[in-house]
Design a protein around this motif. Structure first.
Motif, PDB file in Angstrom:
ATOM      1  N   ALA A 437       0.829  -1.210   0.000  1.00 35.22           N
ATOM      2  CA  ALA A 437       0.000   0.000   0.000  1.00 35.22           C
ATOM      3  C   ALA A 437       0.866   1.265   0.000  1.00 35.22           C
ATOM      4  CB  ALA A 437      -0.916   0.005   1.223  1.00 35.22           C
ATOM      5  N   LEU A 438       2.182   1.086   0.048  1.00 37.41           N
ATOM      6  CA  LEU A 438       3.064   2.259   0.045  1.00 37.41           C
ATOM      7  C   LEU A 438       3.032   2.907  -1.342  1.00 37.41           C
ATOM      8  CD1 LEU A 438       6.041   0.669   2.021  1.00 37.41           C
ATOM      9  CD2 LEU A 438       4.406   2.367   2.887  1.00 37.41           C
ATOM     10  N   GLN A 439       3.104   4.242  -1.353  1.00 39.08           N
ATOM     11  CA  GLN A 439       3.006   4.958  -2.639  1.00 39.08           C
ATOM     12  C   GLN A 439       4.362   4.975  -3.332  1.00 39.08           C
ATOM     13  OE1 GLN A 439       1.051   8.833  -1.935  1.00 39.08           O
ATOM     14  NE2 GLN A 439       0.084   7.827  -0.198  1.00 39.08           N
ATOM     15  N   LEU A 440       4.626   3.866  -4.018  1.00 33.08           N
ATOM     16  CA  LEU A 440       5.920   3.682  -4.662  1.00 33.08           C
ATOM     17  C   LEU A 440       5.715   3.096  -6.053  1.00 33.08           C
ATOM     18  CD1 LEU A 440       7.747   2.033  -1.622  1.00 33.08           C
ATOM     19  CD2 LEU A 440       8.139   4.354  -2.487  1.00 33.08           C
ATOM     20  N   PRO A 441       6.675   3.304  -6.948  1.00 33.71           N
ATOM     21  CA  PRO A 441       6.544   2.773  -8.312  1.00 33.71           C
ATOM     22  C   PRO A 441       6.243   1.252  -8.328  1.00 33.71           C
ATOM     23  CG  PRO A 441       8.387   4.284  -8.222  1.00 33.71           C
ATOM     24  CD  PRO A 441       7.872   4.167  -6.813  1.00 33.71           C
ATOM     25  N   VAL A 442       6.824   0.516  -7.407  1.00 31.69           N
ATOM     26  CA  VAL A 442       6.627  -0.936  -7.403  1.00 31.69           C
ATOM     27  C   VAL A 442       5.149  -1.303  -7.211  1.00 31.69           C
ATOM     28  CG1 VAL A 442       7.015  -1.268  -4.904  1.00 31.69           C
ATOM     29  CG2 VAL A 442       7.542  -3.118  -6.504  1.00 31.69           C
ATOM     30  N   ASN A 443       4.383  -0.429  -6.608  1.00 30.77           N
ATOM     31  CA  ASN A 443       2.973  -0.721  -6.326  1.00 30.77           C
ATOM     32  C   ASN A 443       2.025  -0.089  -7.340  1.00 30.77           C
ATOM     33  OD1 ASN A 443       3.564  -2.269  -4.052  1.00 30.77           O
ATOM     34  ND2 ASN A 443       3.694  -0.452  -2.737  1.00 30.77           N
ATOM     35  N   GLN A 444       2.577   0.501  -8.407  1.00 26.69           N
ATOM     36  CA  GLN A 444       1.689   1.160  -9.371  1.00 26.69           C
ATOM     37  C   GLN A 444       1.478   0.341 -10.634  1.00 26.69           C
ATOM     38  OE1 GLN A 444       3.513   5.005  -9.301  1.00 26.69           O
ATOM     39  NE2 GLN A 444       2.621   5.319  -7.279  1.00 26.69           N
TER      40      GLN A 444
END
Ligand SMILES: [Zn+2]
Length: 444
Positions: A437-444
């Motif tokens: 849920a962290l706002q990082l490229p890996v989660n987009q």
């Protein structure tokens, strides 16, 4: 049955029956524990938390918890602590043409990137006070997803000295000591002092504090119960600082080989020192190896635009200013000094002087590549870094009563320190961080 027997039986039964109903929040079972103290790994143990603390550690039958994690085949280390960072986004606030959105992205990717990388505590070693102290407060009020933030705010330096720009507390003489109080009213967790006659390029250019004035500065800070750290380029300034009562060094003496005599001197005084190889190594190596910013952890946590900037405009700036070649020349001496200090028994504390979580893992690698054993490197990145901050009674190791900051790894970091990047869970203050849920490229 005597009374003593009954009492004994009651205690035993009470203990056994109470165990499963302590109300543990998290129980990690069947895990190999590297507790951060440097002791040998504990195999097949369980670790239970209650609230934000480690409640119990044991072998055999584990208590039940609200969240149960199977740690079989996994390795549990304390949350990593980076004792020298500059949280991203701070400088952008003054850079021309930077919009609020870009600042926000930089801050979030810095803080979320640390958590994603298993860094649960950072010490911001210099930033704009009106940026970092509100951010620290938001973290303490649980308003943002962030590692624990400890901060110095603006730096303290001499009149005309290195770093005496905007945001610094500048002291020209004894009569100026009163201006320190304004800075101390922010309640910095540690005060960072600059003592560098050579500046960034290594050429003599700036006046530094005399020992007499520095002693008075340190005493005024200590009177408020606040620790001090200092930026120094060589052993000479480090000694001057230690003799003035400074508590820690924000870098190792880097610009020349250190004498054995200094190693003994600094070690005997128990002065923790931030390792900060990553800043020098990154700026030196980016010239030949800009691809280092494509490593998996960088790809996961930094936007493409950010990585491109590091590989192009930033790289150009470091090369054309001469910083790349200057730092490249310094790095071998720095690594030799690190090893001498390690051998001499100094308290080394992991620090990067960078703004992102992946750099913390570069530092781990650099420490191992300097000849330090993995087990000691983990202690340097946890308990020693907590000691640097004066927080080692609460942070830095997985022991009963301490804050429950832990990282679960899927491979053994003692076998290969890069395994510290293979993170399967991050726990901060007894809560599992939802890394997806962290706002990082890996989660987009
Ligand atoms: Zn720094």
């Amino acid at each position: 049955m005597t009374l003593r027997h009954i009492a004994y039986l009651w205690v035993t039964v009470g203990f056994l029956t109470a165990m499963p109903s302590y109300g543990q929040d998290i129980v990690i079972k069947h895990v190999t524990l590297l507790d951060g103290t440097g002791s040998a790994p504990f195999v097949d143990v369980w670790v239970a938390t209650e609230g934000d603390r480690i409640q119990a550690i044991g072998t055999g039958a584990a208590p039940s918890g609200k969240v149960e994690i199977n740690g079989s085949g996994k390795f549990l280390i304390p949350g990593l602590i980076d004792a020298h960072v500059h949280v991203g986004g701070g400088r952008l606030r003054v850079a021309e043409g930077t919009d609020a959105e870009a600042r926000h992205t930089a801050v979030v990717s810095s803080l979320h990137g640390y958590l994603y990388s298993g860094v649960t505590t950072v010490f911001d070693s210099g930033n704009l006070a009106d940026f970092i102290f509100p951010l620290r407060q938001q973290e303490r009020d649980n308003e943002i997803q962030s590692p624990r933030i400890y901060a110095t705010g603006g730096v303290v330096t001499s009149l005309g000295g290195y770093g005496s720009g905007p945001g610094a507390t500048v002291i020209g003489g004894e009569n100026d000591l009163v201006v320190l109080d304004q800075h101390l009213d922010h309640q910095p967790d540690m005060v960072k002092i600059l003592l560098d006659p050579q500046g960034r390029r290594g050429t003599p250019e700036a006046p530094i504090f005399t020992q007499d004035l520095l002693t008075k500065v340190v005493q005024r800070i200590h009177a408020r119960g606040i620790r001090t750290t200092v930026h120094i380029p060589t052993e000479a300034e480090a000694r001057l600082a230690i003799e003035s009562g400074i508590d820690a060094l924000a870098h190792l003496p880097a610009r020349s080989d250190m004498s054995d005599e200094f190693v003994g001197y600094a070690t005997a005084r128990g002065i923790p020192m931030a390792t900060t190889l990553a800043v020098f190594s990154n700026i030196a190596r980016v010239a030949d190896n800009p691809e280092m910013f494509d490593a998996p952890l960088y790809q996961a946590t930094l936007t493409t635009a950010d990585r491109v900037k590091r590989k192009t405009t930033e790289r150009q700036r470091y090369m054309s200013s001469g910083m790349s070649s200057f730092f490249s020349g310094m790095l071998p001496a720095m690594q030799r000094n690190l090893y001498s200090l390690y051998q001499g028994g100094a308290i080394l504390a992991l620090g990067t002087d960078r703004s992102v979580g992946p750099a913390t893992h570069q530092e781990l690698r650099l420490l191992v590549d300097s000849g330090l054993p993995e087990a000691d490197v983990i202690r340097i990145a946890t308990l020693n870094a907590a000691a640097y901050l004066g927080l080692d009674s609460d942070l830095g190791s997985i022991e009963v009563g301490k804050l429950a900051d832990m990282v679960l790894l899927s491979a053994d970091p003692l076998e290969d320190i890069d395994n510290a990047q293979l993170i399967s869970a991050v726990v901060k203050g007894g809560k599992v961080i939802d890394r997806q849920a962290l706002q990082l490229p890996v989660n987009q």
